[in-house]
Write an enzyme that holds these catalytic residues in place. Structure first.
Site, short mmCIF file in Angstrom:
data_model
loop_
_atom_site.label_atom_id
_atom_site.label_comp_id
_atom_site.label_asym_id
_atom_site.label_seq_id
_atom_site.Cartn_x
_atom_site.Cartn_y
_atom_site.Cartn_z
N LYS A 53 0.84 -1.20 0.00
CA LYS A 53 0.00 0.00 0.00
C LYS A 53 0.87 1.25 0.00
O LYS A 53 0.62 2.20 -0.74
CB LYS A 53 -0.94 -0.01 1.22
CG LYS A 53 -2.07 -1.03 1.07
CD LYS A 53 -2.86 -1.27 2.35
CE LYS A 53 -3.87 -2.40 2.12
NZ LYS A 53 -4.62 -2.78 3.32
N GLN A 97 -4.66 -1.38 9.57
CA GLN A 97 -4.64 -2.71 8.97
C GLN A 97 -5.29 -3.73 9.90
O GLN A 97 -4.99 -3.77 11.10
CB GLN A 97 -3.19 -3.11 8.64
CG GLN A 97 -3.06 -4.41 7.87
CD GLN A 97 -3.61 -4.35 6.46
OE1 GLN A 97 -3.68 -3.28 5.85
NE2 GLN A 97 -4.01 -5.48 5.92
N ASP A 120 -10.82 3.25 3.81
CA ASP A 120 -11.15 1.83 3.74
C ASP A 120 -12.66 1.63 3.57
O ASP A 120 -13.11 0.56 3.15
CB ASP A 120 -10.75 1.14 5.06
CG ASP A 120 -9.56 0.21 4.93
OD1 ASP A 120 -9.29 -0.24 3.81
OD2 ASP A 120 -8.92 -0.06 5.95
N1 GUN Z 1 -6.85 -6.60 6.00
C1 GUN Z 1 -7.08 -7.30 4.87
N2 GUN Z 1 -7.60 -6.49 3.92
C2 GUN Z 1 -7.70 -5.27 4.48
C3 GUN Z 1 -8.16 -4.01 3.99
O1 GUN Z 1 -8.59 -3.85 2.85
N3 GUN Z 1 -8.10 -2.99 4.88
C4 GUN Z 1 -7.63 -3.13 6.14
N4 GUN Z 1 -7.62 -2.06 6.92
N5 GUN Z 1 -7.21 -4.29 6.61
C5 GUN Z 1 -7.24 -5.34 5.78
#
Ligand code: GUN
Length: 283
Positions: A53, A97, A120
């Site tokens: 990311k 996350q 998100d």
């Molecule tokens: N863990 C797995 N996929 C995601 C996501 O898209 N966002 C977040 N914050 N955590 C994740």
């Protein structure tokens, strides 16, 4: 018939180029879109995700910060960090996350993120906005699926879409997005009695369960469009989705591969959401 593949890497490249262009334009106005990624603990998959990311931000010209904390971090300390990021003018998007360590209430942390920075799309305000058709951030994975349908010029009006999986992150928001585009939507899940009877009616199928071979060729109407959100490992340890790709490819009109399908779109839509958070501020 062999299905055409919807290439998530190619589409991502195209969309990320657009993000880079819009980011450059925003920078001329003195605003650099900024994403804060918060990782608590040492989950190995999460470490890879957050690295990707942050790298994607850098590649498109966005500012990003990665905050890594020990698994022993308290919930109160994490809430304090989120509050500081809410107030930080250089940060337009905040991503905590998941999963978080068990002693931290993930929903409480998500609700502490300002909805204006919830890139998100996990905050209940974002979920409510999606449900009611108000402006807000859409969760990145189903949003990416919608972009994939758009990329093939697919008109959902009056079509029957079947979503398999009812998670808050994919299944439920996916159903809402398809509904918003005037599809008739069926949301299937682990208690669905006859999944095959449902999927055989579908013009579009989104598989988002997290289990191999949830969808096999005998469950797909010829010519259906199949989107595979799954991320699993097969017996040889190779990455695979929820769909029996080799079989379903012979029946569907379009299909997304794993890897190289929906996966890259998730990060791409995170960039789009972060850029839009910054653009909204500039408007
Ligand atoms: N863990 C797995 N996929 C995601 C996501 O898209 N966002 C977040 N914050 N955590 C994740």
């Amino acid at each position: 018939m062999t299905a055409q593949r919807i290439d998530g890497n190619a589409l991502s490249q195209q969309l990320r180029a657009e993000v880079a262009t819009r980011t450059a334009a925003l920078k001329l106005k003195g605003i650099t879109p900024g994403l804060a990624v918060v990782l608590v603990g040492d989950n190995s998959a999460s470490q890879v995700y957050v690295r990707n990311k942050v790298k994607a931000c850098q590649d498109s010209g966005l500012h990003s910060v990665l905050e890594k904390y020990d698994a022993s971090m308290t919930e109160a300390d994490l809430l304090t960090r989120v509050d500081a990021l809410n107030k930080d003018p250089s940060i337009h998007g905040i991503l905590v996350q998941l999963p978080l360590p068990a002693h931290i209430d993930a929903q409480k942390v998500i609700e502490a993120i300002s909805p204006a920075k919830d890139v998100d799309g996990f905050h209940i305000a974002s979920a409510g906005a999606l449900m009611t058709g108000m402006p807000g951030f859409w969760p990145c994975t189903p949003y990416g699926c919608m972009k994939m349908l758009e990329s093939i010029g697919y008109d959902l009006k009056g079509k029957h879409a079947v979503v398999i999986g009812r998670s808050n992150i994919v299944g439920k928001p996916m159903a809402m997005m398809l509904l918003q585009k005037n599809a008739t939507v069926t949301l299937c899940h682990s208690a669905t009695k006859d999944l095959k009877a449902m999927t055989l009616q579908a013009d579009v199928i989104v598989a988002a369960v997290g289990k191999r071979n949830v969808l096999t060729a005998d469950m797909v109407k010829p010519g259906a469009v199949v989107l595979d959100v799954g991320m699993n490992r097969n017996d040889e340890g190779k990455l695979c989705g929820d769909v029996d790709f080799a079989g379903v490819e012979q029946v569907a009109s379009y299909i997304t591969p794993v890897p190289g399908g929906v996966g890259p779109m998730t990060i791409t839509m995170l960039l789009v959401n972060t850029l839009e958070a910054a653009e909204r501020l500039a408007a």
